[in-house]
Design an enzyme around this catalytic site. Structure first.
Site, PDB file in Angstrom:
ATOM      1  N   SER A 135      45.152 -32.419 -49.525  1.00  0.00           N
ATOM      2  CA  SER A 135      44.718 -31.736 -48.303  1.00  0.00           C
ATOM      3  C   SER A 135      44.141 -30.352 -48.603  1.00  0.00           C
ATOM      4  O   SER A 135      43.204 -29.907 -47.924  1.00  0.00           O
ATOM      5  CB  SER A 135      45.892 -31.625 -47.322  1.00  0.00           C
ATOM      6  OG  SER A 135      46.974 -30.956 -47.924  1.00  0.00           O
ATOM      7  N   THR A 136      44.667 -29.666 -49.619  1.00  0.00           N
ATOM      8  CA  THR A 136      44.130 -28.340 -49.963  1.00  0.00           C
ATOM      9  C   THR A 136      42.738 -28.497 -50.562  1.00  0.00           C
ATOM     10  O   THR A 136      41.810 -27.759 -50.210  1.00  0.00           O
ATOM     11  CB  THR A 136      45.071 -27.619 -50.956  1.00  0.00           C
ATOM     12  OG1 THR A 136      46.417 -27.786 -50.522  1.00  0.00           O
ATOM     13  CG2 THR A 136      44.750 -26.136 -51.036  1.00  0.00           C
ATOM     14  N   ASP A 191      42.238 -27.829 -58.132  1.00  0.00           N
ATOM     15  CA  ASP A 191      43.166 -28.825 -57.586  1.00  0.00           C
ATOM     16  C   ASP A 191      44.396 -28.135 -56.995  1.00  0.00           C
ATOM     17  O   ASP A 191      44.681 -26.970 -57.302  1.00  0.00           O
ATOM     18  CB  ASP A 191      43.593 -29.802 -58.705  1.00  0.00           C
ATOM     19  CG  ASP A 191      44.136 -31.122 -58.154  1.00  0.00           C
ATOM     20  OD1 ASP A 191      44.262 -31.269 -56.918  1.00  0.00           O
ATOM     21  OD2 ASP A 191      44.420 -32.024 -58.982  1.00  0.00           O
ATOM     22  N   ALA A 197      48.739 -28.502 -55.918  1.00  0.00           N
ATOM     23  CA  ALA A 197      49.972 -28.838 -56.644  1.00  0.00           C
ATOM     24  C   ALA A 197      51.075 -29.071 -55.615  1.00  0.00           C
ATOM     25  O   ALA A 197      50.996 -28.580 -54.481  1.00  0.00           O
ATOM     26  CB  ALA A 197      50.369 -27.718 -57.596  1.00  0.00           C
ATOM     27  N   ASP A 198      52.082 -29.813 -56.037  1.00  0.00           N
ATOM     28  CA  ASP A 198      53.249 -30.017 -55.171  1.00  0.00           C
ATOM     29  C   ASP A 198      54.297 -28.938 -55.418  1.00  0.00           C
ATOM     30  O   ASP A 198      54.998 -28.532 -54.491  1.00  0.00           O
ATOM     31  CB  ASP A 198      53.822 -31.416 -55.405  1.00  0.00           C
ATOM     32  CG  ASP A 198      52.813 -32.477 -55.050  1.00  0.00           C
ATOM     33  OD1 ASP A 198      52.380 -32.510 -53.884  1.00  0.00           O
ATOM     34  OD2 ASP A 198      52.399 -33.250 -55.943  1.00  0.00           O
ATOM     35  N   LYS A 221      52.602 -32.502 -59.949  1.00  0.00           N
ATOM     36  CA  LYS A 221      51.497 -33.009 -59.150  1.00  0.00           C
ATOM     37  C   LYS A 221      51.669 -34.519 -58.969  1.00  0.00           C
ATOM     38  O   LYS A 221      52.493 -35.131 -59.606  1.00  0.00           O
ATOM     39  CB  LYS A 221      50.148 -32.714 -59.833  1.00  0.00           C
ATOM     40  CG  LYS A 221      49.827 -31.237 -59.871  1.00  0.00           C
ATOM     41  CD  LYS A 221      48.453 -30.931 -60.481  1.00  0.00           C
ATOM     42  CE  LYS A 221      47.360 -31.822 -60.017  1.00  0.00           C
ATOM     43  NZ  LYS A 221      47.210 -31.882 -58.543  1.00  0.00           N
ATOM     44  N   GLY A 271      49.906 -37.213 -54.067  1.00  0.00           N
ATOM     45  CA  GLY A 271      48.867 -38.091 -53.524  1.00  0.00           C
ATOM     46  C   GLY A 271      48.536 -39.251 -54.439  1.00  0.00           C
ATOM     47  O   GLY A 271      47.536 -39.937 -54.238  1.00  0.00           O
ATOM     48  N   GLU A 319      43.719 -36.930 -62.274  1.00  0.00           N
ATOM     49  CA  GLU A 319      43.747 -35.457 -62.196  1.00  0.00           C
ATOM     50  C   GLU A 319      43.993 -34.865 -63.586  1.00  0.00           C
ATOM     51  O   GLU A 319      43.352 -33.893 -63.989  1.00  0.00           O
ATOM     52  CB  GLU A 319      44.848 -35.004 -61.232  1.00  0.00           C
ATOM     53  CG  GLU A 319      44.537 -35.322 -59.781  1.00  0.00           C
ATOM     54  CD  GLU A 319      45.673 -35.022 -58.825  1.00  0.00           C
ATOM     55  OE1 GLU A 319      45.402 -34.929 -57.623  1.00  0.00           O
ATOM     56  OE2 GLU A 319      46.828 -34.879 -59.270  1.00  0.00           O
ATOM     57  N   LYS A 373      54.574 -23.786 -52.136  1.00  0.00           N
ATOM     58  CA  LYS A 373      54.572 -24.561 -53.393  1.00  0.00           C
ATOM     59  C   LYS A 373      55.172 -23.786 -54.567  1.00  0.00           C
ATOM     60  O   LYS A 373      55.388 -24.360 -55.630  1.00  0.00           O
ATOM     61  CB  LYS A 373      53.137 -24.977 -53.752  1.00  0.00           C
ATOM     62  CG  LYS A 373      52.373 -25.693 -52.640  1.00  0.00           C
ATOM     63  CD  LYS A 373      52.953 -27.039 -52.345  1.00  0.00           C
ATOM     64  CE  LYS A 373      52.199 -27.833 -51.311  1.00  0.00           C
ATOM     65  NZ  LYS A 373      50.877 -28.284 -51.697  1.00  0.00           N
TER      66      LYS A 373
HETATM   67  C1  5RP Z   1      47.591 -35.360 -55.503  1.00  0.00           C
HETATM   68  C2  5RP Z   1      48.099 -34.020 -55.909  1.00  0.00           C
HETATM   69  C3  5RP Z   1      47.908 -32.893 -54.953  1.00  0.00           C
HETATM   70  O1  5RP Z   1      47.268 -31.850 -55.594  1.00  0.00           O
HETATM   71  C4  5RP Z   1      49.252 -32.435 -54.470  1.00  0.00           C
HETATM   72  O2  5RP Z   1      49.965 -33.539 -53.944  1.00  0.00           O
HETATM   73  C5  5RP Z   1      49.124 -31.328 -53.404  1.00  0.00           C
HETATM   74  O3  5RP Z   1      48.585 -31.886 -52.259  1.00  0.00           O
HETATM   75  P1  5RP Z   1      48.274 -31.038 -50.958  1.00  0.00           P
HETATM   76  O4  5RP Z   1      47.144 -30.125 -51.279  1.00  0.00           O
HETATM   77  O5  5RP Z   1      47.917 -32.070 -49.920  1.00  0.00           O
HETATM   78  O6  5RP Z   1      49.526 -30.286 -50.581  1.00  0.00           O
HETATM   79  O7  5RP Z   1      48.628 -33.821 -56.966  1.00  0.00           O
HETATM   80  O8  5RP Z   1      47.939 -36.354 -56.446  1.00  0.00           O
END
Ligand code: 5RP
Length: 234
Positions: A47-48, A98, A100-101, A111, A114, A120, A138
């Protein structure tokens, strides 16, 4: 490029009470500053990153194109008319952007929320600079509260799960999810991740693991965090 990262856009959010999406968007827009004319940009997933893709669309005539880390990002990029290259057609990438979680002060990440972790990690490996865009939820002092995704060859799922239990983790099969590579995901709960590079290597040694969501051997280089006080760079 400055048209996209106009002070107006940036400060619109600053100071006011921002929700998580607004923080993500502010971080994503700040990353546009690192996009150079005539370049090919590595693009992550989530989403980011979707906010980043939407901002990048305004620059589509200034860049050569992108390399994407997932079918979902590719679809969004193509919808904007941005040229998407196969990674095999590209020798080098200046930047990879990108989300990150979870991320620590050492720029080690979890990560794969998603399910796009393998592509990635591959695209990130090619890039000179990994720019991580996040909201401040995060940031963690230790990785592991977010369950660690592990991509596995479907045939090996139960075997890998048993091996992960031996390491002290509680693997859960992410039901109904097939990755872009045709594989399954185990989300591993209750791991004490005191040594992220060590655990990353150990998990990758289990036969049947494609990759795991620890990005420690190749962590982020720059972290842009959306906060109530604007975007902070680390
Ligand atoms: C997808 C990822 C994303 O970067 C991670 O899940 C963060 O997602 P979001 O920006 O939606 O919080 O690693 O595989």
């Amino acid at each position: 490029l400055s048209a996209v990262l106009s002070p107006t856009t940036f400060y619109l959010f600053k100071g006011s009470s921002m929700n998580q999406d607004q923080k993500k968007k502010a971080a994503a827009i700040a990353a546009i500053e690192y996009v150079t004319t005539g370049s090919i940009v590595g693009v992550g997933t989530g989403s980011t990153v979707n906010f980043f893709i939407d901002a990048l669309a305004k620059l589509k005539h200034d860049i050569v194109g992108v390399v994407s880390s997932s079918d979902a990002s590719t679809a969004r990029l193509k919808k904007h008319g941005i040229t998407v290259f196969d990674l095999n057609e590209v020798n080098a990438l200046d930047i990879y952007v990108d989300g990150a979680d979870e991320i620590t002060e050492y720029k080690h990440m979890i990560k794969g929320g998603g399910a796009a972790l393998t592509r990635e990690k591959i695209v990130a490996a090619v890039a000179n600079t990994f720019i991580c865009i996040i909201d401040d939820t995060k940031l963690v002092s230790m990785l592991g509260k977010f369950p660690l995704p592990v991509e596995v060859i479907p045939l090996a799922r139960s075997y890998v799960a048993r091996e992960i239990v031996k390491l002290g983790g509680d693997p859960m099969y992410r039901q109904g999810i097939v990755t872009d590579n045709g594989n399954h995901i185990l989300d591993v709960y209750n791991l004490e991740i005191l040594d992220p590079p060590g655990l990353e290597a150990t998990l990758n040694q289990i036969v049947g693991v494609v990759t795991n969501g620890l990005f420690a051997h190749r962590g982020a280089d720059i972290v842009l965090t959306g906060t109530h006080d604007g975007v902070k760079k680390a």
